[in-house]
Design an enzyme around this catalytic site. Structure first.
Site, PDB file in Angstrom:
ATOM      1  N   GLU A 289       0.826  -1.218   0.000  1.00  0.00           N
ATOM      2  CA  GLU A 289       0.000   0.000   0.000  1.00  0.00           C
ATOM      3  C   GLU A 289       0.856   1.262   0.000  1.00  0.00           C
ATOM      4  O   GLU A 289       0.422   2.308  -0.464  1.00  0.00           O
ATOM      5  CB  GLU A 289      -0.924   0.024   1.237  1.00  0.00           C
ATOM      6  CG  GLU A 289      -2.204  -0.757   1.034  1.00  0.00           C
ATOM      7  CD  GLU A 289      -3.290  -0.462   2.074  1.00  0.00           C
ATOM      8  OE1 GLU A 289      -3.006   0.189   3.086  1.00  0.00           O
ATOM      9  OE2 GLU A 289      -4.422  -0.923   1.865  1.00  0.00           O
ATOM     10  N   HIS A 310       8.903 -26.738  -1.049  1.00  0.00           N
ATOM     11  CA  HIS A 310       8.316 -27.863  -1.786  1.00  0.00           C
ATOM     12  C   HIS A 310       7.180 -27.405  -2.688  1.00  0.00           C
ATOM     13  O   HIS A 310       6.382 -28.208  -3.146  1.00  0.00           O
ATOM     14  CB  HIS A 310       7.857 -28.932  -0.788  1.00  0.00           C
ATOM     15  CG  HIS A 310       8.996 -29.478   0.002  1.00  0.00           C
ATOM     16  ND1 HIS A 310       9.626 -30.672  -0.298  1.00  0.00           N
ATOM     17  CD2 HIS A 310       9.672 -28.950   1.057  1.00  0.00           C
ATOM     18  CE1 HIS A 310      10.622 -30.866   0.550  1.00  0.00           C
ATOM     19  NE2 HIS A 310      10.670 -29.832   1.383  1.00  0.00           N
ATOM     20  N   LYS A 424     -14.036  -0.188  -3.992  1.00  0.00           N
ATOM     21  CA  LYS A 424     -15.147   0.221  -3.121  1.00  0.00           C
ATOM     22  C   LYS A 424     -16.219   0.927  -3.942  1.00  0.00           C
ATOM     23  O   LYS A 424     -17.411   0.672  -3.781  1.00  0.00           O
ATOM     24  CB  LYS A 424     -14.650   1.188  -2.039  1.00  0.00           C
ATOM     25  CG  LYS A 424     -13.757   0.551  -1.000  1.00  0.00           C
ATOM     26  CD  LYS A 424     -13.469   1.576   0.091  1.00  0.00           C
ATOM     27  CE  LYS A 424     -12.369   1.092   1.012  1.00  0.00           C
ATOM     28  NZ  LYS A 424     -11.864   2.139   1.894  1.00  0.00           N
TER      29      LYS A 424
HETATM   30  O1  PA5 Z   1      -3.303   1.249   5.990  1.00  0.00           O
HETATM   31  C1  PA5 Z   1      -4.445   1.658   5.870  1.00  0.00           C
HETATM   32  O2  PA5 Z   1      -4.739   2.843   6.094  1.00  0.00           O
HETATM   33  C2  PA5 Z   1      -5.583   0.743   5.462  1.00  0.00           C
HETATM   34  O3  PA5 Z   1      -5.157  -0.533   5.172  1.00  0.00           O
HETATM   35  C3  PA5 Z   1      -6.625   0.669   6.578  1.00  0.00           C
HETATM   36  O4  PA5 Z   1      -6.013   0.202   7.755  1.00  0.00           O
HETATM   37  C4  PA5 Z   1      -7.792  -0.245   6.210  1.00  0.00           C
HETATM   38  O5  PA5 Z   1      -8.340   0.108   4.992  1.00  0.00           O
HETATM   39  C5  PA5 Z   1      -8.881  -0.174   7.290  1.00  0.00           C
HETATM   40  O6  PA5 Z   1      -9.327   1.138   7.441  1.00  0.00           O
HETATM   41  P1  PA5 Z   1     -10.161   1.606   8.687  1.00  0.00           P
HETATM   42  O7  PA5 Z   1      -9.305   1.456   9.911  1.00  0.00           O
HETATM   43  O8  PA5 Z   1     -10.498   3.036   8.407  1.00  0.00           O
HETATM   44  O9  PA5 Z   1     -11.375   0.723   8.763  1.00  0.00           O
END
Ligand code: PA5
Length: 452
Positions: A289, A310, A424
């Site tokens: 990310e 393996h 989303k």
């Molecule tokens: O690193 C990030 O910001 C994302 O992976 C969030 O942790 C994830 O989308 C969950 O978001 P939230 O805590 O707003 O539900």
């Protein structure tokens, strides 16, 4: 005491030492910008000094909530997705007995996870599991609006209320969310749930040292003070002014960036411990990310050896040469099991009789590293003295700091994730969420034209 240490000797056959040394100035520059908060995404740098900045008061508050709840529950369900669960899941898995869920012998509640998928079967089976157990919920969402945990929380909340009544259910729910935004904050305030705040300047995947990670970890019976102390040591080891060769995060960021520029576009995180599978999942989210944007980024993959030798071993040894490998090597196991000698030696194992299993594991590790390097796969080695809270704290902060430097080396903002919105938006259009009417019409037309 020993510390995490980094060995990039097996990068040098692929990238010269001079090339790596050129990163000295560059990484110092980026580390300075990080700490002066003048780089990209600078309003998301709250994680940088969390380890040294956490107060005793906030640790006591987290510990007290865990102790109080721990007295009346067998199971704690942590509801969250992405950065809201992977950090605590990684630490709890790394430190727990491999068969803890089947053993039922711990004096601490079992910590399990929900809201990290939208599987009907998972949800229904979770309800089966919780039906006859005393449980509580930690619901975590910074935005407070993420669909997956919101669905799981709605279902579990109802189950909890049906089981205990609204008043007692409210005492068994802890919300961890933003101070003043989102549906979860409103729910917590309206229904009187105890809550902890996720600081605005800490993104989900950098939040393991906030209540997001610390509450589930301490609830599972692990020492969050040692975890924080390890991270604080790594904060000190990677601060501005530490020389390039002594700063493991800078060296790791430099080695992987130099490899990426030369050719490999995939990094495989390998470990020889089944307990580290989720540490790799946490690492994949952190790097995927943070770096994967603007058509750039190293693809983070993971393997767990020797099991995956393996399966994936063949590809790594002889497949397309676009990989490098980063191995987390744990120097000292926590247990001691020797391979017994047998008189008849029918299975021909007496040549290793009397050795500890870990000695064999280490030879598999060494042999694999040499084979992969010979096969054209550069190797970065991270040595961890032991698998405990302190060194996990060091390891996770080391990766976070290196990830931020890596993002800056790639000239991307390592603290946002704009691409996550695409799925989303489609899902909301398909589900006809209010506000998505136009998108909904378009997407259904598109599906019709594609016979979907
Ligand atoms: O690193 C990030 O910001 C994302 O992976 C969030 O942790 C994830 O989308 C969950 O978001 P939230 O805590 O707003 O539900």
């Amino acid at each position: 005491m020993d510390n995490l240490d980094l060995n990039i000797d097996n990068v040098y056959p692929f990238v010269s030492k001079e090339t790596i040394d050129e990163y000295d100035e560059l990484t110092s520059y980026h580390i300075r910008h990080l700490h002066q908060r003048t780089g990209r995404g600078s309003n998301f740098l709250g994680w940088l000094d969390l380890p040294s900045g956490i107060t005793d008061e906030s640790l006591v508050e987290i510990e007290e909530v865990a102790v109080e709840l721990g007295k009346k529950i067998d199971v704690m369900v942590v509801v969250g997705i992405g950065g809201s669960y992977l950090g605590s899941k990684a630490v709890i898995d790394a430190l727990s007995h491999s068969f803890s869920l089947c053993m039922n012998s711990s004096s601490y509640p079992s910590v399990i996870f929900a809201g990290q998928n939208i599987s009907e079967d998972y949800t229904s089976e979770l309800i089966d599991f919780l039906d006859n157990r005393s449980y509580a919920i930690i619901v975590i969402s910074k935005s407070g609006t993420t669909t997956e945990p919101a669905i799981a929380f709605r279902i579990l909340r109802k189950h909890l209320e049906d089981k205990y009544g609204e008043q007692e259910a409210a005492k068994r729910i802890i919300a961890i969310t933003s101070a003043d935004r989102g549906a979860l904050r409103k729910l917590a305030d309206d229904r009187g749930y105890r809550s902890f705040t996720i600081p605005d300047d800490v993104g989900g995947r950098y939040s393991v040292l906030t209540p997001v990670g610390l509450l589930p970890i301490v609830q599972a019976g692990f020492d969050i003070r040692q975890f924080v102390a390890g991270a604080a040591k790594m904060e000190e080891m990677t601060r501005p002014g530490i020389s390039f060769h002594d700063n493991p995060s800078a060296m790791y960021a430099a080695a992987r960036n130099a490899l990426y520029r030369q050719s490999p576009k995939t990094e495989i995180l390998a470990s020889y411990h089944p307990k580290l599978v989720y540490l790799a999942e946490w690492w994949k989210q952190l790097y995927g990310e943070s770096e994967g944007k603007e058509k750039k980024g190293i693809f983070p993959a993971s393997v767990n050896f020797t099991a995956d030798l393996h399966s994936m071993g063949q590809y790594i040894q002889e497949g397309q040469r676009n990989l490098f490998e980063t191995v987390i090597s744990v120097r000292k196991p926590s247990r001691n099991v020797e391979i017994p000698r047998e008189k008849d030696d029918d299975d021909e194992l007496n040549y290793i009789a009397g050795k500890r299993i870990d000695e064999v594991n280490k030879m598999a590790e060494l042999g694999t590293m040499l084979a992969h390097v010979d096969g054209g796969v550069p190797n970065i080695l991270i040595n961890l003295p032991e698998l405990n809270e302190y060194f996990l704290g060091q390891l996770m902060y080391f990766f976070e700091k290196a990830c931020a430097i890596s993002g800056y080396l790639m000239n991307v903002n390592p603290f946002d994730q704009p691409g996550v919105e695409a799925y989303k938006n489609n899902m909301f259009a398909l589900l006809k969420k209010p506000g998505f009417e136009e998108e909904s019409e378009l997407i259904y037309k598109r599906l019709k034209s594609q016979n979907l």
